[in-house]
Scaffold this motif. Structure first.
Motif, PDB file in Angstrom:
ATOM      1  N   ARG A 223      40.842  36.099  38.379  1.00 40.86           N
ATOM      2  CA  ARG A 223      42.267  36.018  38.724  1.00 40.86           C
ATOM      3  C   ARG A 223      42.447  35.564  40.166  1.00 40.86           C
ATOM      4  O   ARG A 223      43.308  34.730  40.478  1.00 40.86           O
ATOM      5  CB  ARG A 223      42.925  37.379  38.497  1.00 40.86           C
ATOM      6  N   SER A 224      41.642  36.119  41.057  1.00 37.01           N
ATOM      7  CA  SER A 224      41.751  35.745  42.473  1.00 37.01           C
ATOM      8  C   SER A 224      41.351  34.286  42.698  1.00 37.01           C
ATOM      9  O   SER A 224      41.990  33.569  43.479  1.00 37.01           O
ATOM     10  CB  SER A 224      40.879  36.669  43.327  1.00 37.01           C
TER      11      SER A 224
ATOM     12  N   ASP B 274      38.959  40.438  37.522  1.00 32.39           N
ATOM     13  CA  ASP B 274      39.719  40.433  38.778  1.00 32.39           C
ATOM     14  C   ASP B 274      39.289  39.272  39.667  1.00 32.39           C
ATOM     15  O   ASP B 274      40.122  38.652  40.345  1.00 32.39           O
ATOM     16  CB  ASP B 274      39.511  41.747  39.532  1.00 32.39           C
TER      17      ASP B 274
ATOM     18  N   TYR C 156      44.568  41.080  46.613  1.00 33.35           N
ATOM     19  CA  TYR C 156      45.165  40.064  45.740  1.00 33.35           C
ATOM     20  C   TYR C 156      46.688  40.143  45.785  1.00 33.35           C
ATOM     21  O   TYR C 156      47.376  39.115  45.919  1.00 33.35           O
ATOM     22  CB  TYR C 156      44.669  40.257  44.305  1.00 33.35           C
TER      23      TYR C 156
ATOM     24  N   GLU D 292      50.002  41.309  40.532  1.00 32.78           N
ATOM     25  CA  GLU D 292      50.688  40.686  41.665  1.00 32.78           C
ATOM     26  C   GLU D 292      51.525  41.695  42.442  1.00 32.78           C
ATOM     27  O   GLU D 292      51.932  41.433  43.577  1.00 32.78           O
ATOM     28  CB  GLU D 292      51.575  39.539  41.183  1.00 32.78           C
TER      29      GLU D 292
ATOM     30  N   GLN E 245      35.620  41.414  45.630  1.00 32.07           N
ATOM     31  CA  GLN E 245      35.428  41.607  44.196  1.00 32.07           C
ATOM     32  C   GLN E 245      34.049  41.147  43.733  1.00 32.07           C
ATOM     33  O   GLN E 245      33.419  41.811  42.902  1.00 32.07           O
ATOM     34  CB  GLN E 245      36.546  40.883  43.431  1.00 32.07           C
TER      35      GLN E 245
ATOM     36  N   ALA F 200      39.925  38.901  48.841  1.00 32.44           N
ATOM     37  CA  ALA F 200      39.852  39.540  47.526  1.00 32.44           C
ATOM     38  C   ALA F 200      38.629  39.055  46.762  1.00 32.44           C
ATOM     39  O   ALA F 200      37.888  39.849  46.173  1.00 32.44           O
ATOM     40  CB  ALA F 200      41.129  39.255  46.739  1.00 32.44           C
TER      41      ALA F 200
ATOM     42  N   PHE G 202      43.495  35.975  49.578  1.00 33.03           N
ATOM     43  CA  PHE G 202      42.815  35.630  48.323  1.00 33.03           C
ATOM     44  C   PHE G 202      41.308  35.476  48.534  1.00 33.03           C
ATOM     45  O   PHE G 202      40.506  35.905  47.701  1.00 33.03           O
ATOM     46  CB  PHE G 202      43.402  34.348  47.732  1.00 33.03           C
TER      47      PHE G 202
END
Length: 306
Positions: free
Chosen positions: A262-263, A259, A223, A186, A249, A245, A242
């Motif tokens: 997470r996004s 990753d 992100y 973050e 990704q 990202a 987001f």
């Protein structure tokens, strides 16, 4: 981007950082300007110590320290250098470690901003030594240590000291792996560390290896930018970041990378906050699938469903 004077809190976010204003062209050679511009984004993103002067009554080093900060803020870098040098000497006489940390930081930055990398390197190295000692006795934030490590790595890279730059960046990752620090995605530090490792490989001519790190860094930056917008209640911009990202990704890291999970999770939480439960659930489920495919443990699954 506004440059924070040494000693003032400088929040590290994932927002895009442009080139900082350096000084006029008649103050630096063309080569020095290029070197300074190449160094500054990490220098100033990572290095300014977020600690203030010690408690009252004011010590003798406080006045020159404030003068140095003011001069730096006004881009009067020779004056800043002189004031920070005076503050450092007085803080050493006083035995004030905090004063020495702030003054060293400011003095090093006063050289770095003008492209004077060898003296900046030496001063940041002294700062790192003091910070490591304070860190070992639990009286310094790991974030400050990481900022200086990152700054030194960037300076080393610009001086052609590739092995040293690589070692400093990997030391950041080792601190994270040991639990001594937490490189939270973050924040921008993890992204900048990946970017730095890619830059080292690029300087060595390993284009393919550099691309791996640069690709991951680009997604992490998006992100972190999204998270910054999210906590700043700029939800439309957070959604865009987001989504960007996730798209990046999935394209460069593949559909099964942590990753990406997470996004997806972060975008799901944003939709949840907005009452868009159906879209949120779809993203949560996607995050779970990615975590499961990537072999993440139960903690990853739980995080996606919280």
């Amino acid at each position: 981007m506004k440059t924070s004077p040494p000693g003032e809190e400088h929040a590290t976010t994932g927002q895009s950082r442009g080139v900082l204003p350096i000084c006029s062209t008649n103050q630096l050679s063309t080569r020095a300007q290029r070197r300074a511009r190449a160094t500054l984004p990490l220098c100033f993103a990572l290095a300014f110590v977020a600690c203030g002067p010690e408690a009252d009554p004011p010590a003798a080093w406080h006045a020159p320290l404030r003068a140095g900060q003011q001069a730096f803020r006004e881009q009067r870098y020779p004056g800043a250098e002189a004031s920070f040098t005076e503050a450092l000497a007085l803080a050493r006489v006083d035995g004030a470690i905090t004063g020495q940390l702030i003054a060293l930081d400011g003095l090093a930055a006063s050289h770095a901003v003008r492209g004077n990398l060898p003296p900046a390197d030496s001063l940041y190295s002294r700062l790192l030594g003091l910070q490591r000692h304070r860190f070992e006795v639990d009286s310094l934030s790991g974030r400050m240590l990481v900022r200086t490590l990152g700054t030194l790595s960037e300076i080393s890279l610009n001086r052609g000291l590739l092995d040293r730059a690589d070692s400093l960046l990997n030391h950041i990752l080792e601190l994270d792996a040991s639990g001594a620090i937490d490189l939270r995605p973050e924040e921008a530090t993890l992204a900048f560390t990946m970017q730095g490792l890619g830059n080292v490989l690029a300087a060595r001519g390993d284009v393919a290896g550099a691309s791996v790190f640069h690709d991951r860094a680009a997604g992490l930056k998006l992100y972190a930018q999204g998270f910054s917008y999210y906590v700043g209640d700029k939800l439309e911009r957070a959604e865009q970041a987001f989504r960007g990202a996730m798209q990046h990704q999935e394209r460069v890291l593949g559909p099964d990378h942590d990753d990406l999970a997470r996004s997806a999770h972060a975008l799901g939480r944003l939709f949840d906050l907005q009452g868009r439960q159906r879209e949120a659930l779809s993203l949560y489920e996607r995050a779970v699938r990615v975590y499961a495919s990537a072999g993440s443990g139960r903690l990853g699954h739980a995080a996606a469903l919280d």
